[in-house]
Design an enzyme around this catalytic site. Structure first.
Site, PDB file in Angstrom:
ATOM      1  N   SER A 176       0.825  -1.218   0.000  1.00  0.00           N
ATOM      2  CA  SER A 176       0.000   0.000   0.000  1.00  0.00           C
ATOM      3  C   SER A 176       0.853   1.259   0.000  1.00  0.00           C
ATOM      4  CB  SER A 176      -0.931   0.002   1.213  1.00  0.00           C
ATOM      5  OG  SER A 176      -1.868  -1.048   1.117  1.00  0.00           O
ATOM      6  N   ASN A 177       1.955   1.244   0.751  1.00  0.00           N
ATOM      7  CA  ASN A 177       2.801   2.426   0.819  1.00  0.00           C
ATOM      8  C   ASN A 177       3.701   2.569  -0.404  1.00  0.00           C
ATOM      9  OD1 ASN A 177       2.153   3.548   3.568  1.00  0.00           O
ATOM     10  ND2 ASN A 177       2.602   1.418   4.069  1.00  0.00           N
ATOM     11  N   LYS A 231      -0.792 -10.913   5.886  1.00  0.00           N
ATOM     12  CA  LYS A 231      -0.553  -9.600   6.479  1.00  0.00           C
ATOM     13  C   LYS A 231      -1.922  -9.039   6.835  1.00  0.00           C
ATOM     14  CE  LYS A 231       0.815  -4.839   5.738  1.00  0.00           C
ATOM     15  NZ  LYS A 231       1.145  -3.769   4.785  1.00  0.00           N
ATOM     16  N   SER A 278      -3.886  -6.054   8.359  1.00  0.00           N
ATOM     17  CA  SER A 278      -3.751  -4.640   8.710  1.00  0.00           C
ATOM     18  C   SER A 278      -4.992  -4.072   9.375  1.00  0.00           C
ATOM     19  CB  SER A 278      -3.436  -3.820   7.441  1.00  0.00           C
ATOM     20  OG  SER A 278      -2.230  -4.230   6.867  1.00  0.00           O
ATOM     21  N   GLY A 331       0.005  -5.942  10.404  1.00  0.00           N
ATOM     22  CA  GLY A 331       0.087  -5.046   9.264  1.00  0.00           C
ATOM     23  C   GLY A 331       0.337  -3.607   9.609  1.00  0.00           C
TER      24      GLY A 331
END
Length: 283
Positions: free
Chosen positions: A33-34, A152, A154, A178
């Site tokens: 996502s980042n 993961k 989150s 996450g």
């Protein structure tokens, strides 16, 4: 598995990756996502993975995000990510038609991807971005697939994480926190590590938190976790990727520009972000 590190979305700077590689981080997650993967073309996504693989030491794990909206596209991207050098893939839940993304649909999707993938698959549930939580029953079913090795998570629901761990630990399935905001909580219920945005900024500190947890020094771990909660929230929920990139610059890394339509922080937002890091003793 030690805490993992999501990298910058743009062509990596070799000296910055060298700095990251010197930390006790287990490896790198690229195109999470980042990594702004949703704003990059297919060619860009693959090129970033190739560049990272060229400069990251072989003893560091390289995981690449390969999730797309369709199963067909995800299978193709997974094959290409493996060919580009990824040792495992992180596959986010498809979410555009979230009303029909029930357990049977998601089980079918991930099974097709895992059957075709030449590298291990890690499930990725990030409801803050997708509006969709990967159901626990689907996770438990998918954990039985020989090529699906972990998740993961989150979402931040530690009871959910604990339940997944309880129901899958006999399979060797691995759960990763996450976000750095609940890293300690994750370790306390049996998570094996984390994939955390804040590791881009405070990677050594997150590795220290892991060390304290695994050595049973829970009081020290709690004190450190307390000081990470606000900075983590600031570079995720509050200011997001623009805040994360600015924080990286303060700590000697290269955050770079955001991909449009994301905008950089305003002057006031930057001031507020700096106050968060200062108040918790990091600046």
């Amino acid at each position: 598995m030690r805490t993992l590190l999501p990298t910058s979305p743009h062509t990596p700077h070799l000296c910055i990756l060298s700095i990251y590689s010197a930390t006790p981080l287990r490896g790198f997650v690229v195109q999470g996502s980042n990594g702004e993967y949703a704003y990059l073309s297919r060619e860009e996504r693959l090129e970033v993975v190739r560049k990272v693989r060229e400069v990251v030491p072989k003893d560091k794990l390289l995981i690449a995000g390969s999730g797309c909206e369709s199963t067909q596209a995800t299978v193709k991207m997974t094959l290409e990510m493996a060919d580009a050098g990824a040792e495992a893939v992180l596959v986010v839940t498809p979410c555009y038609y979230k009303g029909r993304m029930n357990s049977p649909a998601l089980i079918h999707h991930y099974t097709e991807v895992a059957d075709a993938s030449p590298v291990p698959v890690i499930l990725y549930s990030v409801p803050a971005n997708t509006g969709l939580d990967l159901p626990v029953d689907a996770v438990v079913t998918l954990a039985q697939h020989p090529n699906i090795i972990g998740i993961k998570d989150s979402g931040g629901d530690v009871t959910r994480m604990g339940l997944i761990i309880h129901k899958t630990r006999h399979l060797g399935f691995q759960v990763l926190s996450g976000s750095a905001g609940f890293l300690l909580a994750g370790y306390s219920v049996g998570a094996v590590g984390g994939v955390c945005a804040l590791a881009n900024v405070l990677g050594p500190q997150l590795c220290e938190l892991e060390r304290l947890c695994l050595s049973g020094r829970w009081q020290e771990a709690r004190e450190l976790q307390y000081r990470l909660i606000e900075p983590n929230a600031a570079v995720t929920r509050r200011f997001g990727i623009p805040g994360l990139k600015r924080g990286m610059e303060w700590f000697g890394y290269h955050g770079g520009h955001c991909r449009s339509p994301l905008l950089p922080l305003t002057g006031q937002e930057e001031k507020e972000l700096r106050t968060v890091f200062t108040d918790n003793g990091w600046l």
